[in-house]
Scaffold this motif. Structure first.
Motif, PDB file in Angstrom:
ATOM      1  N   LEU A 238     -42.292 -50.439 -27.112  1.00 36.58           N
ATOM      2  CA  LEU A 238     -42.808 -50.116 -28.444  1.00 36.58           C
ATOM      3  C   LEU A 238     -41.695 -49.626 -29.358  1.00 36.58           C
ATOM      4  O   LEU A 238     -41.691 -49.924 -30.557  1.00 36.58           O
ATOM      5  N   GLY A 239     -40.740 -48.886 -28.799  1.00 38.52           N
ATOM      6  CA  GLY A 239     -39.606 -48.446 -29.598  1.00 38.52           C
ATOM      7  C   GLY A 239     -38.760 -49.615 -30.080  1.00 38.52           C
ATOM      8  O   GLY A 239     -38.337 -49.658 -31.240  1.00 38.52           O
ATOM      9  N   VAL A 240     -38.516 -50.587 -29.190  1.00 39.96           N
ATOM     10  CA  VAL A 240     -37.757 -51.782 -29.576  1.00 39.96           C
ATOM     11  C   VAL A 240     -38.517 -52.575 -30.630  1.00 39.96           C
ATOM     12  O   VAL A 240     -37.939 -53.065 -31.609  1.00 39.96           O
ATOM     13  N   ALA A 241     -39.831 -52.702 -30.433  1.00 44.59           N
ATOM     14  CA  ALA A 241     -40.651 -53.417 -31.408  1.00 44.59           C
ATOM     15  C   ALA A 241     -40.625 -52.731 -32.772  1.00 44.59           C
ATOM     16  O   ALA A 241     -40.560 -53.385 -33.820  1.00 44.59           O
ATOM     17  N   ALA A 242     -40.658 -51.394 -32.782  1.00 42.33           N
ATOM     18  CA  ALA A 242     -40.586 -50.659 -34.046  1.00 42.33           C
ATOM     19  C   ALA A 242     -39.245 -50.881 -34.726  1.00 42.33           C
ATOM     20  O   ALA A 242     -39.175 -51.010 -35.962  1.00 42.33           O
ATOM     21  N   LEU A 243     -38.164 -50.933 -33.935  1.00 41.53           N
ATOM     22  CA  LEU A 243     -36.834 -51.176 -34.499  1.00 41.53           C
ATOM     23  C   LEU A 243     -36.766 -52.562 -35.146  1.00 41.53           C
ATOM     24  O   LEU A 243     -36.259 -52.722 -36.268  1.00 41.53           O
ATOM     25  N   ILE A 244     -37.295 -53.563 -34.447  1.00 39.06           N
ATOM     26  CA  ILE A 244     -37.282 -54.926 -34.984  1.00 39.06           C
ATOM     27  C   ILE A 244     -38.141 -55.013 -36.246  1.00 39.06           C
ATOM     28  O   ILE A 244     -37.749 -55.629 -37.251  1.00 39.06           O
ATOM     29  N   ALA A 245     -39.307 -54.382 -36.201  1.00 36.18           N
ATOM     30  CA  ALA A 245     -40.185 -54.405 -37.368  1.00 36.18           C
ATOM     31  C   ALA A 245     -39.538 -53.720 -38.563  1.00 36.18           C
ATOM     32  O   ALA A 245     -39.638 -54.193 -39.704  1.00 36.18           O
TER      33      ALA A 245
END
Length: 275
Positions: free
Chosen positions: A172-179
C-alpha cells in the motif's frame, strides 16, 4: 544510478544499520528487558500455581506437568543473562544490518524520483516510510506481546497474520507513492501527496477491519500495565533504530554522492558544445 554507486550505498546502508542496531540494542536492554523479565515471572508464577494441581491428578493430567518441566530443562541450556545480552545484541545487530541494506536499495530507487530532495533528506524520508510501513502500521493492528503470554497453539496463525500485515502495508505504501507521482502533474506536489496519503490511510483502515484480530494473543489475567510497558518499549526500539539509521545513512550517502555529483557537473561543463 551506476551499479558501483548502488553497491557503495548498499555497503554504507549496512554500516548505518549496524550503527542503528547498537543504539537499538541499548534501548532494548535498558527499556525492553524489564517488562520481558516481568512477563517471564508472571508465566513462572502461573506455572507454579498449576503444578500442584497437576501432581494431584491422574497420570494423564500429570503429563502436562512433565511437559512443563521438560520445557524448562530445555530453556536452561541458554541462561537468561545470555539471552538478554549476547542473544539480544546478536539479534538486533543482524536485524539492523539486514534492514539497513534493504533500505539503502529503496533509497537508491527513491533518490530523484520522489522529489528534488538532497541525499540526507531522501534518507530521512526513506527511514520514516520504512518505519511506518514495516513496523508502525502492523503494530497498530497486531501490537507486540511479551514472550510466553499468548496461546502457543495459535502462534503460527498470529505470526502469519503479522507478516501478512507487513506485506500489505508495504504494498500500500508503494501504491501510494506511485499514485502521488501520477497525480502530481494535475494536482501539484502538495495536493498529490495529501491525496495519496489519505488513500493510504483509508485502504489501511479497511484492511484493519477485514483482517481478523488476535483475540488470544494475550492470556486472560496478564497485567495490563506490564503489557503496555512492553509495547511502548518495543515501539521505542524500532523508532530509535530507524531514526538513527536515517541520520547515519543520510550522512554517509551525502558524502558518497556529493563527489560523484561534482565530477558529473565538471564533465558536463568540460564537454564541447555540439553544433
Amino acid at each position: 544510478m551506476h551499479a558501483s554507486t548502488v553497491r557503495s550505498l548498499l555497503v554504507r546502508g549496512m554500516l548505518a544499520g549496524l550503527i542503528a542496531g547498537l543504539f537499538a540494542f541499548a534501548v532494548a536492554y535498558a527499556v525492553g528487558e524489564p517488562p520481558v523479565n516481568g512477563a517471564i515471572a508472571v508465566e513462572e508464577a502461573k506455572a507454579a500455581g498449576e503444578a500442584p494441581a497437576g501432581h494431584g491428578s491422574h497420570a494423564g493430567h500429570g503429563g502436562g506437568t512433565v511437559a512443563v518441566e521438560a520445557a524448562g530443562e530445555e530453556e536452561e541450556g541458554i541462561s537468561r543473562s545470555a539471552q538478554s545480552t549476547f542473544g539480544l545484541a546478536t539479534g538486533v545487530l543482524v536485524y539492523g544490518v539486514a534492514l539497513g541494506g534493504i533500505a539503502s536499495l529503496a533509497f537508491s530507487f527513491a533518490l530523484g524520483r520522489v522529489g528534488r530532495f538532497s541525499p540526507r533528506a531522501t534518507a530521512a524520508l526513506t527511514a520514516a516510510a520504512a518505519f511506518t510501513t514495516v513496523y508502525l502500521v502492523p503494530f497498530l493492528k497486531y501490537p507486540a506481546t511479551p514472550p510466553a503470554v499468548g496461546n502457543p497453539d495459535t502462534i503460527g496463525k498470529r505470526t502469519t497474520l503479522f507478516f501478512l500485515m507487513i506485506l500489505l502495508s508495504v504494498l500500500l505504501g508503494v501504491a501510494a507513492l506511485i499514485a502521488g507521482r501520477r497525480l502530481a502533474p494535475r494536482l501539484g506536489n502538495w495536493n498529490a501527496t495529501l491525496a495519496a496519503g489519505a488513500g493510504f490511510v483509508v485502504v489501511t483502515a479497511v484492511a484493519f477491519a477485514v483482517l481478523p484480530d488476535n483475540e488470544d494473543a494475550v492470556a486472560a489475567g496478564f497485567p495490563a500495565g506490564l503489557l503496555w510497558e512492553f509495547r511502548l518499549a518495543s515501539l521505542a526500539v524500532q523508532a530509535v533504530l530507524w531514526a538513527v539509521f536515517g541520520i547515519a545513512f543520510g550522512v554517509l550517502a551525502q558524502k558518497t554522492l556529493a563527489p560523484r555529483a561534482a565530477s558529473d557537473q565538471e564533465v558536463r561543463r568540460g564537454a564541447p558544445a555540439v553544433g
